[in-house]
Design a protein around this motif. Sequence first.
Motif, mmCIF file in Angstrom:
data_model
loop_
_atom_site.group_PDB
_atom_site.id
_atom_site.type_symbol
_atom_site.label_atom_id
_atom_site.label_comp_id
_atom_site.label_asym_id
_atom_site.label_seq_id
_atom_site.Cartn_x
_atom_site.Cartn_y
_atom_site.Cartn_z
ATOM 1 N N ILE A 369 0.826 -1.212 0.000
ATOM 2 C CA ILE A 369 0.000 0.000 0.000
ATOM 3 C C ILE A 369 0.855 1.255 0.000
ATOM 4 C CG2 ILE A 369 -1.634 1.357 1.372
ATOM 5 C CD1 ILE A 369 -2.998 -1.226 2.172
ATOM 6 N N GLU A 370 1.955 1.262 0.789
ATOM 7 C CA GLU A 370 2.824 2.438 0.832
ATOM 8 C C GLU A 370 3.389 2.749 -0.543
ATOM 9 O OE1 GLU A 370 2.910 -0.034 2.870
ATOM 10 O OE2 GLU A 370 2.915 0.672 4.954
ATOM 11 N N LYS A 373 0.687 4.253 -2.834
ATOM 12 C CA LYS A 373 0.468 5.667 -2.523
ATOM 13 C C LYS A 373 1.584 6.525 -3.096
ATOM 14 C CE LYS A 373 -2.269 4.994 1.689
ATOM 15 N NZ LYS A 373 -2.316 5.161 3.163
ATOM 16 N N ASN A 379 -7.747 6.133 -3.937
ATOM 17 C CA ASN A 379 -8.264 5.074 -3.059
ATOM 18 C C ASN A 379 -8.963 3.965 -3.839
ATOM 19 O OD1 ASN A 379 -7.316 6.261 -0.695
ATOM 20 N ND2 ASN A 379 -9.185 7.450 -0.384
ATOM 21 N N ILE A 382 -6.327 1.644 -5.278
ATOM 22 C CA ILE A 382 -5.703 0.839 -4.219
ATOM 23 C C ILE A 382 -6.648 -0.274 -3.784
ATOM 24 C CG2 ILE A 382 -4.899 0.883 -1.822
ATOM 25 C CD1 ILE A 382 -3.792 3.685 -2.374
ATOM 26 N N GLU A 386 -5.900 -4.323 -3.916
ATOM 27 C CA GLU A 386 -6.118 -5.208 -2.763
ATOM 28 C C GLU A 386 -7.090 -6.327 -3.134
ATOM 29 O OE1 GLU A 386 -4.647 -4.953 0.559
ATOM 30 O OE2 GLU A 386 -3.322 -3.930 -0.865
#
Length: 438
Positions: A369-370, A373, A379, A382, A386
């Motif tokens: 996730i880091e 970003k 969002n 992301i 996931e």
Amino acid sequence: MSENQSIEWKQSWHNDYLKLICGFANANGGTIYIGKNDNGDVIGIDNYKELTEMLPNKIRDNLGIICEVNLYQENDLHFIEIITKPYSVPVSLRGRYYYRSGSSKLELTGAELNEFLLKKAGKTWDDVIEEGASLDDIDKDSLKLFLADAKESGRMPSVSDLSKLEILEKLRLAIDGKLKRAAIILFGKDPNKFYPNIQVKIGRFGNDDVDLKYQELEEGNLIYLLKNVPEQLNRKFFIKPINFEGMQRIEKGEYPVAALREMLLNALVHRNYMGSSIQMRVYDNKFTCWNEGNLPAGLHIESLKTNHSSRPKNPIIADVCFKAGYIDSWGRGTLKIFNSCLEAELPEPTIESRDGGILVTLFKNKYAIEQLKELGLNNRQIVAIEYLKENSRITNKEYQLINNVSKKTATRDFKILTDLELIQSSGKSGAGAFYVLN
């Protein structure tokens, strides 16, 4: 000229500015201008005569130092210049010590104050005699292991004919039969008997830092930790064991052993040994290592990505580790972390100041996730990544449903993800089209 580490502008005098002068004296010196606004423009002061006579005495009486106080005039407006030189001895204000770091004034307390006072006395923490220690506190097996590594490295002459005490004295770990703190950290049977938290905490986490699955604690001297922490990581924390014997070995899709080794070594050699324990956290997609202690003054995080001078916090400990071949003396440790991840085709690691220490993060793959970003994903994108981690594929319709967006928005988001080579299309069109991780 603008405000910086050595310059401050103040519109009027306040006695609290004695802390600034104290901070300048304890650091690299600096200048305060009284009668200038935040832009550096002269706005003048009315009581310049009184201040010019009063300030030298006030500084001397409260700080015990002499500063140069000058009166200037510009466009019929008066302002005062207070020049503070750096002092080789510690300077305090009513028993408190301040230090200028960057553009901030810091009050030194606890371990930071202890380290500062030692530095002013020309010593470092690891160079201090530990009065309560004796040769009985030295672990002979750890010393034996070090000597074998030092012989293999070729950085230390043979000491086979020397006694244990003579070896320690040769390594500058003892003087006149008394052991230094560095000797206990490196070879002590029980370092925690003398200092708190000489240990490495390792935790396995799930989705976030609250989701702790299990943990282990390794404690002991530096030689012991250097050997046993990697073994503990392999036993319980890494899915695929890593061969720590080959320091330069690169494993695609796994963490490079060179990076892991350097992270542990940097934490052990450069940590604040009167602070918290080293903390390692293992997640599904990343590995972090935190140790207490800030970078030396003048060395910035960005400098760690390039060639930089070696300035160890604990120089005696660092020298012994150099002789054993564990580290070099050129400040290349962090470069090895970055370069080994680059060679393994992994995302660039991050190094940041956090909670009074240094946090280093390795990412197992580009889907952490880091990292997403960092790429500027929104969002929705992301969430889709996931989703793909849990499912083998995703359709445009599924994207619309999980993000509550239109088909047009989903299509636009998919194009960005494919352009970044995070996902790829199945090549089909219409109802059978879908996307998978690249």
